[in-house]
Design an enzyme around this catalytic site. Structure first.
Site, PDB file in Angstrom:
ATOM      1  N   ASN A 255       8.998   8.155   5.748  1.00  0.00           N
ATOM      2  CA  ASN A 255       9.724   7.225   6.613  1.00  0.00           C
ATOM      3  C   ASN A 255      10.502   8.072   7.621  1.00  0.00           C
ATOM      4  O   ASN A 255      11.529   8.650   7.284  1.00  0.00           O
ATOM      5  CB  ASN A 255      10.679   6.375   5.766  1.00  0.00           C
ATOM      6  CG  ASN A 255      11.597   5.536   6.633  1.00  0.00           C
ATOM      7  OD1 ASN A 255      11.332   5.327   7.820  1.00  0.00           O
ATOM      8  ND2 ASN A 255      12.682   5.051   6.048  1.00  0.00           N
TER       9      ASN A 255
ATOM     10  N   LYS B 249      12.102   7.098  10.209  1.00  0.00           N
ATOM     11  CA  LYS B 249      13.259   6.406  10.806  1.00  0.00           C
ATOM     12  C   LYS B 249      13.229   6.570  12.335  1.00  0.00           C
ATOM     13  O   LYS B 249      12.156   6.634  12.908  1.00  0.00           O
ATOM     14  CB  LYS B 249      14.556   6.925  10.193  1.00  0.00           C
ATOM     15  CG  LYS B 249      14.479   6.979   8.664  1.00  0.00           C
ATOM     16  CD  LYS B 249      15.782   7.251   8.008  1.00  0.00           C
ATOM     17  CE  LYS B 249      15.579   7.353   6.512  1.00  0.00           C
ATOM     18  NZ  LYS B 249      16.822   7.375   5.768  1.00  0.00           N
TER      19      LYS B 249
ATOM     20  N   HIS C 152      14.057  -1.950   4.021  1.00  0.00           N
ATOM     21  CA  HIS C 152      14.779  -0.690   3.809  1.00  0.00           C
ATOM     22  C   HIS C 152      16.288  -0.962   3.826  1.00  0.00           C
ATOM     23  O   HIS C 152      16.755  -1.827   4.564  1.00  0.00           O
ATOM     24  CB  HIS C 152      14.399   0.307   4.914  1.00  0.00           C
ATOM     25  CG  HIS C 152      14.896   1.686   4.618  1.00  0.00           C
ATOM     26  ND1 HIS C 152      16.186   2.072   4.884  1.00  0.00           N
ATOM     27  CD2 HIS C 152      14.285   2.751   4.062  1.00  0.00           C
ATOM     28  CE1 HIS C 152      16.342   3.339   4.503  1.00  0.00           C
ATOM     29  NE2 HIS C 152      15.206   3.768   4.002  1.00  0.00           N
TER      30      HIS C 152
ATOM     31  N   GLU D 210      15.072   2.651  -4.088  1.00  0.00           N
ATOM     32  CA  GLU D 210      15.874   3.613  -3.344  1.00  0.00           C
ATOM     33  C   GLU D 210      17.358   3.342  -3.564  1.00  0.00           C
ATOM     34  O   GLU D 210      17.948   2.489  -2.872  1.00  0.00           O
ATOM     35  CB  GLU D 210      15.565   3.503  -1.849  1.00  0.00           C
ATOM     36  CG  GLU D 210      14.108   3.771  -1.522  1.00  0.00           C
ATOM     37  CD  GLU D 210      13.962   4.295  -0.101  1.00  0.00           C
ATOM     38  OE1 GLU D 210      13.446   5.394   0.050  1.00  0.00           O
ATOM     39  OE2 GLU D 210      14.396   3.598   0.841  1.00  0.00           O
TER      40      GLU D 210
ATOM     41  N   SER E 280      16.614  11.402  -1.193  1.00  0.00           N
ATOM     42  CA  SER E 280      16.740  12.862  -1.197  1.00  0.00           C
ATOM     43  C   SER E 280      15.627  13.563  -1.996  1.00  0.00           C
ATOM     44  O   SER E 280      15.882  14.539  -2.705  1.00  0.00           O
ATOM     45  CB  SER E 280      18.126  13.280  -1.691  1.00  0.00           C
ATOM     46  OG  SER E 280      19.124  12.736  -0.850  1.00  0.00           O
TER      47      SER E 280
END
Ligand code: PEP
Length: 249
Positions: free
Chosen positions: A9, A11, A95, A164, A208
């Protein structure tokens, strides 16, 4: 047996030229990896170029968001048909950054998944709890609510869940592999109780993930892959994660 699935991803990062540079460097690093599904989700503006460069490769193309209407007067929005025409086969929906900064509710997420699936796009549905919710022992309650709202009246076909924890996204703090597995077990249990086909659904961990923690995470029985933000922006680092996932397969 669920095939590992590693997704990037990006972003709001990378221009068209930067996208091309990444892909040209990345593809040779992973072209022998066949036992992991690999996906890159660049910004909308770079999708067409990415699609051209990824053609005939082992890397799939995804988008980071989609709107729930097919077309019309919705300035600035992107429809599922537009994503298909740009070469996407998958879209990330819900998300935590979209939920937090753009007020996306489970109801909106549910509408987006429905429109995406009606257009045959695969979906990565993101769910996760905040630090306060985890510390208040509300993790499972929050995730159960997100799953119920986001997946209302939907079958599980072509849906991946990305767990997440918000406190682990972009913070350098990773959930321990035990925390990830325990939470994935809860998610799998919820899916089994409420839907058909739960055992085929892949559950990615996100937060992370890096080349040096992917192997430990993937060694857990319920971790089927990862959704990767920061560490997916450099070809060698994202390739390291893909290869780490392949090793554990
Ligand atoms: C994400 O935003 O999906 C994510 C997991 O980010 P990061 O890997 O940077 O924590």
């Amino acid at each position: 047996m669920r095939k590992p699935f590693i997704a990037a991803n990006w972003k709001m990062n990378k221009t068209i030229i930067e996208t091309a540079e990444f892909i040209n460097a990345f593809l040779p690093m992973v072209n022998d990896v066949m036992d992991v599904d690999i996906l890159i989700a660049p910004p909308f503006t770079a999708l067409s170029e990415a699609s051209r460069l990824l053609k005939s490769s082992n890397v799939m193309l995804g988008a980071q968001n989609v709107y729930y209407e097919e077309k019309g007067a919705f300035t600035g929005e992107i429809s599922p048909g537009m994503l298909l025409s740009a070469g996407c086969s998958c879209v990330i929906i819900g998300h935590s950054e979209r939920r937090e900064y753009f007020s996306e509710t489970d109801e909106i997420v549910n509408k987006k998944i429905k429109t995406a699936r009606n257009n045959n796009l695969e979906v990565i549905l993101c769910i996760g709890e905040s630090l306060e919710q985890r510390e208040a022992d509300k993790t499972f309650e929050v995730l159960g609510g997100q799953l119920a709202g986001s997946l209302k009246d939907l079958p599980l076909d072509a849906i991946t869940i990305a767990y997440e924890p918000i406190w682990a996204i972009g913070t350098g703090k990773t959930a321990t592999k035990e925390q990830a597995n325990e939470t994935h077990e809860y998610i799998r249990g919820w899916l089994r109780k409420n839907k058909d086909g739960a055992d085929n659904v892949r559950i990615q961990y996100g937060g992370s993930v890096k080349p040096d923690n992917i192997e430990a995470l993937m060694s857990e029985s319920e971790v089927d892959g990862a959704l990767v933000g920061g560490a997916s922006l450099k070809p060698d680092s994202f390739a390291g994660i893909v290869k780490g996932a392949a090793k554990n397969n």
